[in-house]
Design a protein around this motif. Structure first.
Motif, mmCIF file in Angstrom:
data_model
loop_
_atom_site.group_PDB
_atom_site.id
_atom_site.type_symbol
_atom_site.label_atom_id
_atom_site.label_comp_id
_atom_site.label_asym_id
_atom_site.label_seq_id
_atom_site.Cartn_x
_atom_site.Cartn_y
_atom_site.Cartn_z
ATOM 1 N N GLY A 150 -2.190 -1.107 -9.297
ATOM 2 C CA GLY A 150 -2.077 0.368 -9.175
ATOM 3 C C GLY A 150 -0.504 0.928 -10.782
ATOM 4 N N THR A 179 -3.814 -3.479 -3.776
ATOM 5 C CA THR A 179 -3.925 -2.283 -3.921
ATOM 6 C C THR A 179 -2.292 -1.379 -5.149
ATOM 7 N N CYS A 199 -5.014 4.103 -7.093
ATOM 8 C CA CYS A 199 -4.920 3.110 -6.168
ATOM 9 C C CYS A 199 -3.260 3.792 -5.268
#
Length: 205
Positions: free
Chosen positions: A47, A43, A22
């Motif tokens: 992550g 994203t 990510c």
């Protein structure tokens, strides 16, 4: 290594690997232009959640996987760093959801999280390397410590490059911030893969 320790390392490696992917994708050239700033912000936040999950599991299983005092400190400080990243990526995600601009910095490692990662990686490297440069361990453990340290240094550089200049309101170096974030994440991805027993057992020591 016991079967339980191998399972723990497998899950830790997998979680760190997903989080690292990510963080590689988020600042990757063209990604935000293709998916939009909102998806890019999400994203980064996803992550960070994977990083925190992996770090918590690593902290909880340090004794199980044979870690000593330095390893426990490294895991605890790393976990604190992931919490800082949770906060900063959440704020970045909220900002990204409020704008459609793609020609800006969506997220870069914050100073507090970066310092925690640097200290954690340095402690982990010291644990593996021993005192006065005399290696206690060779092979996989050393490779993991080195690539994670490289990743932490890269995140630290990104944090500096993402400093907002008060006089102009601009990021100090947008390209460097994105590039070093991706490089740092790639280092963590390499460390995560090396941590997985199925990979490390195939590599010569």
């Amino acid at each position: 290594m016991s079967a339980a320790a191998r399972r723990a390392n497998t899950w830790i490696g997998l979680l760190f690997a997903v989080g690292s992917i990510c963080f590689v994708l988020g600042p990757f050239p063209g990604f935000v232009q293709r998916v939009g700033s909102s998806a890019d912000g999400i994203t980064f936040f996803v992550g960070s959640v994977f990083f925190t999950s992996a770090s918590f599991l690593q902290l909880a299983t340090t004794r199980l996987t044979g870690g000593g005092a330095l390893d426990r400190w490294a895991a605890a400080i790393q976990f604190a760093g992931t919490l800082f990243f949770n906060l900063s990526t959440f704020e970045a995600m909220q900002d990204a959801l409020d704008t459609s601009a793609t020609d800006r910095l969506v997220w870069a490692p914050d100073a507090f999280g970066s310092v925690c990662f640097l200290v954690s990686s340095a402690l982990a490297y010291r644990s593996v390397n021993g005192s006065f440069g005399r290696r206690r361990h060779r092979g996989g453990a050393m490779r993991i410590a080195v690539v994670n340290l490289i990743g932490s240094v890269a995140f630290g550089i990104s944090a500096v490059a993402s400093f907002v200049v008060p006089a102009t309101g601009d990021v100090l170096d947008l390209a460097a911030a994105n590039f070093m974030t991706a490089i740092g994440a790639a280092g963590f991805l390499a460390g995560a893969i090396l941590l997985m027993p199925a990979v490390s057992s195939r590599r010569p020591s």
